[in-house]
Design an enzyme around this catalytic site. Structure first.
Site, PDB file in Angstrom:
ATOM      1  N   SER A 142     -65.512 -39.452 -14.870  1.00 47.59           N
ATOM      2  CA  SER A 142     -65.213 -40.273 -16.043  1.00 47.59           C
ATOM      3  C   SER A 142     -65.300 -39.419 -17.293  1.00 47.59           C
ATOM      4  O   SER A 142     -64.436 -39.501 -18.172  1.00 47.59           O
ATOM      5  CB  SER A 142     -66.210 -41.424 -16.143  1.00 47.59           C
ATOM      6  OG  SER A 142     -66.152 -42.197 -14.965  1.00 47.59           O
ATOM      7  N   LYS A 180     -73.623 -39.626  -5.913  1.00 50.12           N
ATOM      8  CA  LYS A 180     -73.946 -39.717  -7.336  1.00 50.12           C
ATOM      9  C   LYS A 180     -74.191 -41.185  -7.624  1.00 50.12           C
ATOM     10  O   LYS A 180     -73.301 -42.020  -7.429  1.00 50.12           O
ATOM     11  CB  LYS A 180     -72.791 -39.186  -8.192  1.00 50.12           C
ATOM     12  CG  LYS A 180     -73.086 -39.302  -9.676  1.00 50.12           C
ATOM     13  CD  LYS A 180     -71.963 -38.773 -10.565  1.00 50.12           C
ATOM     14  CE  LYS A 180     -72.344 -39.008 -12.028  1.00 50.12           C
ATOM     15  NZ  LYS A 180     -71.184 -38.886 -12.937  1.00 50.12           N
ATOM     16  N   TYR A 186     -69.477 -41.938  -5.496  1.00 51.46           N
ATOM     17  CA  TYR A 186     -70.027 -42.050  -6.841  1.00 51.46           C
ATOM     18  C   TYR A 186     -70.154 -43.538  -7.162  1.00 51.46           C
ATOM     19  O   TYR A 186     -69.166 -44.199  -7.446  1.00 51.46           O
ATOM     20  CB  TYR A 186     -69.093 -41.346  -7.818  1.00 51.46           C
ATOM     21  CG  TYR A 186     -69.389 -41.552  -9.288  1.00 51.46           C
ATOM     22  CD1 TYR A 186     -70.592 -42.104  -9.733  1.00 51.46           C
ATOM     23  CD2 TYR A 186     -68.473 -41.178 -10.262  1.00 51.46           C
ATOM     24  CE1 TYR A 186     -70.850 -42.274 -11.074  1.00 51.46           C
ATOM     25  CE2 TYR A 186     -68.732 -41.346 -11.611  1.00 51.46           C
ATOM     26  CZ  TYR A 186     -69.921 -41.904 -12.008  1.00 51.46           C
ATOM     27  OH  TYR A 186     -70.180 -42.083 -13.347  1.00 51.46           O
TER      28      TYR A 186
END
Lengths: 309, 309, 309, 309
Positions: free
Chosen positions: B50, B168, B139
């Site tokens: 991101s 993550k 993630y």
């Protein structure tokens, strides 16, 4: 704009985009689908929204689909195209193409994926809307929250968007919908996007409905909308009971896409193919009996006007 | 895999992608940034997440950035690349490219935009992970909810993903983090993605941290992590107080990207340019004084180890 | 106030209220429990909170329990009493009684049941706090949302409450906790109420912890808190892993109250009886083996200081 | 049960409880209010719910109010009494009193304050419902979440509650309402509790409406409900637009109680006094003009049937 292309409201399918196994759009099937929908009497076409899986497609494919849609519609009904994307830049590119390709209106969801405050949301809308002379329809979906809709400042900021003409509002709280309608009254045409509240939304001032279900059940849903507006409360209530029950049964399987694929094949002999997003990964195998039963349950829950096919 | 490229944990920046005004990635600035980060001692690089705005970029640009990142890293630290996209097909394409381009690991968020149940989420992960032989790191971000993390079945399903090596996890509830760590113990390396809880996460078993802040405050954050793990509770607490306060002050402006852009220019003389998503639309103009004060407040809140630059 | 009664922080059980089958408080068992907790070294007592089921009890019973608690504590440790109720009027009555009965501090949750905006919340606190000269501790729980805690105006409004001295903050986002601590620094003592993040909270500036678990695992939790503050990171991490895992296993049964009842019987030979709220309806029958195993898993996960029982 | 007392549906005010400044219920004002409501044509009375502030009152006061209500109603309309409380034991005591005092039905919210899983919720309902022979109406409010309503098992578990006859459902998602209605069809009478969706709810099968607004606007709301059911779509839509706009304007002040107090005084010359919960703390001073304008805006938005006062 010719009279027929003015956007007045009514029942608009959020048109499915059929795909090949390779992932490319199946343009010929799409053409048949669009033609079928128009002949069945829909009032307009909403292309490449979530149902049409626009946001999951590369820009060149989105342009191809729009061009074919405009060509097939051929002015018989207005065409609104959804250009929402993660990148505002890409949305602008798609809006500019839509204008040159002959679409009648542009629509976009708020920013996708990257959390954006109200200022960024309005700037995102503004940039897309300002890119063309077409009427602009923001598309607010419940997944973006409804806090923003409750903000007293929201209607004013909406009305400042260039070329804004209306909105697709996919929320289930029809009080919020109605208050928004009053606050923008006379200036915005609000379409309801919650199929499962099709008739209810008319009571909050929706001038029309845009949704997935109208690919499959267009004539019945149009008749139900006419029923409530025309004073046939019992007819509308009966239809909504059947419609909501069918939706609940389909959603409970977690495989709405699979149902749609089977049902479009069964009813219209159109194969919409595998979807492009994880929400369309095949999960179940629908039996013909279940699909036929659910299709009929909705189709037969309302009386079609005389003369309709 | 050479020893240096094994992923052990530590402090990893979610590397910013600098952009030209035209929207193209500024590859030379990116190269300088990556080199700076490595020389400052980060333990690995997380590209095109991101922060790096991967999901807002067309696939060809993502590939270019990854290739340059791998070339600059040149084996000095491991490179993990985020391939999450709206279309699973596109994620697979990016994962295959990553393998051929020499990345050390692949990571992906859950499905974006289209609401997907748990089955679709795991199938999405599975398809991406199975596309290469690289270690895979899902993630999970709080914006996808944390209900799924609380599901008793979640750890088992995670461990069935091909090539899964860690995760993550960007959530703020470190009880949920800790329970997940215990349930997968010994089999997954969990990186914490909530910068503002960098030291706290170590107490729940995080082996490392991946985040935006480490583009700017890498050495200080690495020292703080060493402080808590090494028993300097007071030092870690003092740092976290300063770090959390700085983050709160920046977030209150609604312009985190603008701060980062100013701060990276001030501290490293690198211009990361305009972002590609609405969340990075410029909102405020940061004063040099405020930026300098905030950068220092964090940098000076912890003692750097002797010998560090 | 004598020195011993000053509220400094540390480990405080949210003391269980034992009940008879008839629904009346079992005052003699309560007396034994309080005495046991003090002899085991807790730093203070929090009476009649959610754990003590104060809000489910009629006012006269709440007064009885408080009086007995103050008598048994006999100045050995400070006593804070929770007076939250649906009616602010009842809370005021309980606060006035607490002052006359010798409590050391008053605490209250925000308005229960009736949705109240920020103005009503602060007025509710103000009326209760102003009713006595005792230090006042608002009790914020996650079930009231944490939006209010993120409001930039919240710290200032908190500090205007008469006699405010600190706060019990039961949230899991320790960034929010830490920012609140900084914004009120030096003026409020913040106790953490999320047992499962006991050690993590110290890193965000919590001066102590108030919670249910400390009825059962007081010495171990006190030792763990000392471990993290004293620099024994590995010891604290090991304890938190065991503690979080035990909590997760108990919560998964949906019967935390049943576990507590069995465990207090097993470890201290105290029967806390049937609870007064639906959350304590018996659901499962815990086996002695499971209870003993879970009790030990936490008790043995940390080294007690020499000389402790 | 006499025919007149059978609960069929229709418009029921959630009757306000007037209070003295001392906090005691103002029984004479209450008597006048109840008599006024019945003479204006309401179809039943819902006593001591959230509007009536039952949960904020001590049990003896709740009993007094119920007794007076039953006496004044004198069989003219059915009386349903809400007995929800934090302690299930107290709810049972109130239900037993209601039966002996001549109430026609018992209603209760789910457990208040203490978080309770589905098993505890149903056991709470079961114990209260089993305490008398009266019909039982669970009261589900949105503040308890609507996840439980979407649970496929919910209708079956509802139908197993002893004496269950219907439900008060205060949610805004009328798809969820409609699906629940179908799943329990023919066995439960569902009342809608979202005043602002009065007419919409009829489309999802609501047999009636229970709400605060009907203390003030009973005849108009009853006429609007008749309009939609009788096929006057335009009349119903016009009314809902005016009604929703008035509600939005009042809610925006944050002082719904203050408006109600002023409006009941203005229209009926009844002083309902200060409320007992923080949500009714006075916040604003309403001008006579605003109150009169809002009262009229709703009253005049629908045509009353000939012969109504």
């Amino acid at each position: 704009v010719s009279e027929v292309r003015r956007i007045a409201g009514g029942l608009w399918p959020a048109v499915l985009t059929p795909f090949e196994e390779s992932g490319a759009p199946a343009l010929d099937v799409f053409e048949q689908l669009v033609d079928t929908l128009i002949r069945e009497g829909v009032d307009g076409l909403y292309l490449l929204g979530s149902t049409g899986q626009g946001p999951a497609m590369p820009a060149p494919q989105r342009k191809q689909v729009l061009e074919r849609g405009v060509a097939v519609a051929a002015g018989r009904v207005p065409v609104m195209v959804h250009v929402g994307a993660i990148s505002t830049r890409e949305s602008i590119e798609l809006a500019e193409h839509a204008a040159s390709a002959g679409a009648d209106a542009v629509s976009s969801v708020p920013p996708i994926y990257f959390p954006s405050g109200p200022d960024a949301v309005f700037e995102h809308y503004r940039r897309i809307a300002a890119a063309t002379e077409l009427p602009f329809y923001p598309y607010h979906h419940a997944m973006f929250g409804d806090a923003v809709l409750r903000d007293a400042d929201y209607p004013r900021r909406l009305l400042e968007i260039p070329h804004i003409a209306g909105m697709k509002v996919t929320i289930t709280d029809l009080y919020v919908f109605g208050v928004l309608e009053r606050a923008t009254a006379g200036r915005l045409r609000l379409f309801s996007g919650a199929d499962e509240l099709l008739c209810h939304a008319a009571l909050s001032g929706a001038v029309g409905a845009i949704g997935t279900s109208y690919n499959l059940w267009g004539p019945a849903c149009k008749a139900a909308r006419s029923a409530i507006v025309g004073g046939d409360f019992d007819g509308a209530r009966r239809f909504m009971a059947a419609f909501q029950s069918a939706i609940a049964e389909i959603l409970a399987t977690g495989d709405f896409y699979g149902f749609l694929r089977s049902a479009m094949k069964l009813k219209y002999d159109l194969d919409i193919g595998p979807g492009q997003s994880p929400s369309s990964f095949a999960k179940t195998s629908w039996s013909c009996e279940d699909v036929a039963r659910l299709v009929s349950a909705v189709d037969e829950a309302v009386e079609l006007p005389a003369g309709s096919s």
